[in-house]
Design an enzyme around this catalytic site. Structure first.
Site, PDB file in Angstrom:
ATOM      1  CB  ALA A  77     -22.945  40.835 -98.354  1.00 41.02           C
ATOM      2  CG  MET A  78     -23.827  36.953 -93.016  1.00 38.54           C
ATOM      3  SD  MET A  78     -22.767  35.506 -93.289  1.00 38.54           S
ATOM      4  CE  MET A  78     -23.546  34.438 -93.505  1.00 38.54           C
ATOM      5  CD  GLU A  79     -23.375  33.755 -96.567  1.00 43.21           C
ATOM      6  OE1 GLU A  79     -22.832  32.142 -96.775  1.00 43.21           O
ATOM      7  OE2 GLU A  79     -23.142  34.317 -97.018  1.00 43.21           O
ATOM      8  CG  ASN A  80     -27.978  36.663 -92.297  1.00 47.12           C
ATOM      9  OD1 ASN A  80     -26.442  35.827 -91.874  1.00 47.12           O
ATOM     10  ND2 ASN A  80     -27.784  37.648 -92.555  1.00 47.12           N
ATOM     11  CG  HIS A  93     -20.657  35.854-103.325  1.00 40.04           C
ATOM     12  ND1 HIS A  93     -19.569  35.958-103.804  1.00 40.04           N
ATOM     13  CD2 HIS A  93     -20.869  35.638-102.056  1.00 40.04           C
ATOM     14  CE1 HIS A  93     -19.338  35.168-103.492  1.00 40.04           C
ATOM     15  NE2 HIS A  93     -20.022  34.741-102.157  1.00 40.04           N
ATOM     16  CD  GLU A  94     -23.865  38.274 -99.350  1.00 38.52           C
ATOM     17  OE1 GLU A  94     -23.387  36.926 -99.193  1.00 38.52           O
ATOM     18  OE2 GLU A  94     -22.112  38.082 -99.946  1.00 38.52           O
ATOM     19  CG  HIS A 118     -23.771  32.770-100.494  1.00 36.66           C
ATOM     20  ND1 HIS A 118     -23.320  31.302-100.173  1.00 36.66           N
ATOM     21  CD2 HIS A 118     -23.156  33.769 -99.795  1.00 36.66           C
ATOM     22  CE1 HIS A 118     -21.893  31.675 -99.924  1.00 36.66           C
ATOM     23  NE2 HIS A 118     -21.886  32.859-100.513  1.00 36.66           N
TER      24      HIS A 118
END
Length: 974
Positions: free
Chosen positions: A332-335, A367-368, A371
């Protein structure tokens, strides 16, 4: 300007502190030499990006994007050039323009205007003398005809074009098959971390170069678009038929790697749990998967609210969108405001996803969202402190999951899992510090590893324990508030925590968090403390040294010193809940360890155990008598007098010490023997993870039959106790469900009880179902075990049946489980074909290629096939992964785990040498893989005989084992 002044201007140009208004000539500056640094100069910093992107997603007309970016910049020192990042974009240099902003103009008011009005509002255009490209550093350097004035603002306009490829980085395309429409549907999405924003638009692509963003997305009207902020307006394009332009609100100041946008036909569901301050929370997915978003919609707002309360800081954006992408390289990515996920990390369906898969979704969402504070609100200054993002998010996520699901009892399990994992990884010489110096940006992707995530999480947990809840929470909140919308280093965090710890008296005034934690973040590895009790004086002397898996270590390899928070428990008090440091092991001058003496220990008949509940990241080696006391308790009905986390720790420490020959295997095997009465998950996981390492090295040896009998002996009681395959666990505790699955998995592999028979029977029943995609008699949380066992015992029919289920499945977690199970086959031709299919993206998605390979490589039959495949098709694998070839370490590591001979070492080294370009972006992973093979070889040459002797001795006694009997046998042998 005088001749002297002119001369100084030319002389000092490379330092960018120059004279306003000086016109330069093309030949006056040695440009290539000026920009040999991988870091951007700080003379110019961005303030705002006005970004317009046109996305073309069409099978017939092609896939690509074009756009324009207007970057408003602050000039902090006289500058003769503008240096920014650009990669793999087409830019017509003669269309790049530079404007100077009027001195008295509110920039915020200008960015509200349309592109045409925006340009009209700018001051006179400044002539550009030359544009230079430096591929080595992805630089685009714009040279104005006149020096840029200090403390003035300028706007550079850059039109650009790019390809929408399938690389999984930058701005790329993904696809899915729409069952209702019966066709492939395309989408476009971003993945910019760590340095891929420059592949989507020209920018200052470093985390410290924060700016605001005004994003407009132009796309066909059949799609919708998303970005970090809410949609402000959408209107039809006048010049492009059937296209619309979506304009989004201005972002808060943020780093380029957090910018995100997506063009798709996805649908969404709004969260049922409403947030305060009207924060909108939506989950996006393809239409066929909308029945899998409910869980994310439920837990997302809950954990976000938990963080708001924990950090005492409101989430600063008006919305969060979470979107499941069919092809996604990361988990995943926390954008900020638009979090992107692999489908397995966001989607959950109750009748198809296991409880472990549900835990994974909760864990990744937590987690994301962590962030959004750690990484987004406060960002590391440079990638050296990546761990501040990832370590904190990993640890805080475990707190978030425990809040969401207290019935899972997951906090202990996650903490122990992280710690035991890092004990193995960080014991390599080829490990690296948590805060690691990063040179060229192409090194950054290699540190997204267990050190940044798991070790970072472990040392934060340790710090949380010795500071206490109140000091930790207040200190972290103060740090976030002080540096919000800005950047920070680890020293900034240490300062905030120290201030609170001193005021709360949770840390002595003469001691700082920095002094303690620098020994854990700036040094590689971790310590092992050696406890030598003086039973006459009821005391102990404790020393520390670095633990390494390499038995042939030099003095310089281990001469490190850590500030260690000591906790210890004795058999009389059994106070395992102590978390604050009862004492400290200190470092003296020049970072030299000091021997520690502990007084007032119990009498000789009582054991002492250090590191209560693994609150610190260190191992322990005891004297022989203390071990005897511990082993005696473990092998008695009072074994639960020792906390389950410490039971796991004792096994792990003993096995690791035996691995390097610093302790015989007698102690380790005596500890494992007690497991016949153990019913908790965590000690079993510790034992089986360690036995797995031994199993890999014995599986092709003459000792394997004895080892197999030993494992069967240990497993038999627990297999019946957990219910076997026939009785799925009904517990709501996550560890209970994981425990049954793990025990059954080992039991089936080692032929314990009716495990294989029942698995094959259940799978055969499934194959007879008329609608196997809708009716599955296999217990949900045991499917990984049943599938693997049936495939291992089956032939082509079973394999093709499961492959068909993979093709037909609409659930990412289910597909992932099947991918793993298909590698269990013993049919070499099936595995060979499976490996070939892994490089065909129409059969196996690019994101899953490494999973297929790793699954095959870890199987007894598959290892040699995988090895030959890797060596023969290394170029094809490299091409498949391109351009993100750092992921090739995911292929070499599972191979290295199984390799142990001198021939293996030679072959692997030769491959790396001959194909050095293939491995140039994964040098760290390659070093770790080579060291793993060498360590395996050491064990075979130096430790195998000790293990073999003791195991055969146990076999002769029908595995009835005690340390005393073992010592007598050793004495006879001598």
């Amino acid at each position: 300007m005088s001749k002297v002044a002119t001369f100084l201007c030319v002389l000092l140009l490379s330092h960018q502190t120059l004279c306003d208004g000086n016109e330069t000539s093309e030949n006056s500056i040695p440009e290539e030499k000026m920009y040999d640094d991988y870091r951007l100069p700080t003379s110019i910093t961005p303030e705002n990006y006005k970004l317009e992107i046109i996305t073309q997603l069409n099978d017939t007309q092609g896939f690509g994007f074009s756009g324009v970016v207007w970057i408003t910049m602050n000039v902090n020192a006289f500058a003769d050039n503008i240096t920014l990042h650009m990669k793999n974009l087409t830019i017509e240099s003669d269309k790049v323009q530079l404007f100077e902003l009027p001195q008295v103009t509110a920039n915020d008011s200008m960015i509200e205007k349309s592109s045409r009005d925006y340009e009209k509002s700018l001051n006179e255009e400044r002539k550009i003398r030359k544009i230079q490209y430096v591929p080595k550093h992805d630089y685009m350097i714009i040279y104005p005809a006149k020096i840029l004035s200090k403390f003035r603002k300028y706007v550079v306009k850059i039109p650009f074009e790019g390809d929408l490829d399938t690389s999984l980085i930058g701005y790329y395309r993904s696809s899915y098959f729409d069952k209702k429409a019966q066709k492939k549907i395309w989408l476009a999405v971003t993945q910019f971390e760590p340095t891929h924003a420059r592949e989507a638009f020209p920018c200052f692509d470093e985390p410290e170069m924060k700016a605001t963003f005004d994003i407009s997305l132009v796309h066909h009207k059949m799609y919708n678009s998303l970005s970090n902020m809410p949609l402000k307006e959408s209107k039809e394009m006048e010049k492009i038929e059937d296209f619309v332009v979506d304009t989004f609100e201005t972002t808060v100041p943020m780093s380029t790697y957090l910018v995100a946008y997506c063009v798709s036909d996805f649908e969404y569901k709004e969260a049922t749990v409403k947030m305060k301050d009207d924060v909108k929370f939506r989950i996006y997915a393809r239409r066929d998967a909308m029945d899998q978003v409910d869980y994310a919609a439920e837990v997302g707002p809950k954990v976000l609210k938990f963080y708001e309360d924990y950090f005492k800081i409101k989430f600063p954006l008006p919305k969060i969108d979470m979107i499941a992408i069919p092809d996604f390289g990361a988990g995943a990515m926390e954008n900020w405001g638009l979090i992107t996920y692999r489908e397995t990390a966001l989607l959950y369906r109750a009748n198809a996803s296991t409880l472990s898969a549900k835990h994974r979704v909760a864990e990744v969402i937590a987690h994301e969202l962590a962030h959004q504070w750690f990484g987004n609100l406060v960002t590391m200054k440079w990638w050296t402190d990546l761990w501040l993002n990832e370590g904190f998010a990993t640890y805080v996520a475990s707190l978030g999951v425990a809040y969401l699901h207290p019935e899972w009892k997951s906090l202990d399990e996650e903490s122990v899992d992280n710690t035991l994992h890092i004990f193995k990884f960080d014991a390599l010489k080829a490990s690296h510090p948590v805060s690691v110096t990063i040179g060229h940006p192409n090194q950054i992707s290699q540190i997204f590893d267990a050190i940044s995530y798991s070790k970072g999480s472990c040392i934060i947990r340790m710090m949380h324990k010795f500071l206490g809840e109140e000091s930790f929470q207040i200190g972290v909140s103060n740090y976030l508030k002080k540096h919000e919308y800005a950047n920070a280093k680890q020293d900034d965090l240490w300062a905030a925590l120290t201030e609170v710890a001193h005021s709360q008296q949770s840390l002595p005034n003469e001691l700082s968090v920095k002094e303690i934690m620098d020994t854990w973040t700036l040094q590689v590895g971790y310590p092992i403390i050696k406890v030598h009790r003086n039973y006459d004086e009821n005391s102990a002397e404790i020393t520390q040294t670095r633990y390494l898996s390499d038995r042939f270590k030099t003095r310089s390899d281990v001469e490190f010193c850590w500030w260690i928070p000591l906790t210890y428990v004795d058999s009389e008090t059994r106070e395992f809940n102590v978390s604050h440091a009862q004492d400290w092991m200190k470092c003296g001058k020049e970072n030299i360890p000091e021997m520690k003496r502990i007084e007032n220990l119990p009498d000789k008949d009582q054991w002492v155990i250090f590191n209560a509940q693994l609150s610190g990241l260190y191992k322990i080696q005891y004297d022989r008598w203390n071990y005897k006391l511990i082993v005696k308790t473990l092998n008695s009905e009072n074994f639960k007098n020792i906390h389950q986390i410490n039971r796991a720790q004792l096994i792990d420490d003993a096995m690791d010490l035996a691995w390097v020959g610093e302790q015989d295997y007698g102690i380790a095997l005596a500890m494992i023997n007690y497991l016949r009465q153990e019913d908790e998950y965590i000690p079993w996981k510790s034992a089986l993870d360690n036995l797995r390492s031994v199993n890999r090295l014995l599986i092709r040896s003459e000792l394997y039959g004895v080892f197999k009998a030993y494992v069967q002996h240990v497993l038999e009681p627990i297999y019946e106790k957990v219910g076997g395959i026939s009785e799925p666990s009904k517990s709501e505790r996550l560890d209970a469900v994981k425990h049954q699955s793990m025990i059954c998995g080992w039991s089936c592999r080692f032929g314990v009880g009716d495990c294989v028979e029942k698995s094959v029977e259940l799978f055969a029943r499934w194959m007879k179902e008329t609608e196997p995609d809708h009716v599955n008699p296999v217990p949900l949380n045991l499917r990984s075990v049943v599938y693997c066992s049936a495939i291992r015992m089956g032939k082509e029919a079973e394999w093709l049946f499961l492959w068909t289920r993979y093709i037909n499945s609409n659930v990412g977690a289910e597909k992932s489980l099947i991918i793993s199970s298909l590698s269990c086959s013993r049919e070499q031709w099936l595995l060979g074909r499976y490996l070939d299919w892994s490089l065909n993206s129409t059969l196996v998605r690019k994101q899953d290629a490494a999973s297929v390979f790793g699954g095959v490589a870890r199987e007894e039959i598959g290892f040699h096939l995988a090895k030959n495949f890797f060596f023969e098709k290394i170029d094809a694998i490299h091409q498949t992964l391109s351009p993100d070839t750092s992921r090739i370490s995911r292929f070499i590591k599972p191979l290295a785990e199984q390799m142990s001979t001198e021939k293996d070492i030679h072959e692997l080294k030769e491959l790396v040498t001959v194909k050095h370009k293939v491995f140039e972006k994964s040098t760290l992973g390659v070093k770790q893989a080579l060291e793993t093979v060498e360590l395996n070889n050491q064990w075979k040459l130096n430790t195998y005989m000790d293990f073999s002797r003791r195991l055969n001795r146990m076999m002769a006694r029908n595995f009835d084992y005690s340390l005393e009997d073992d010592e007598q046998e050793e004495a006879k042998a001598i």
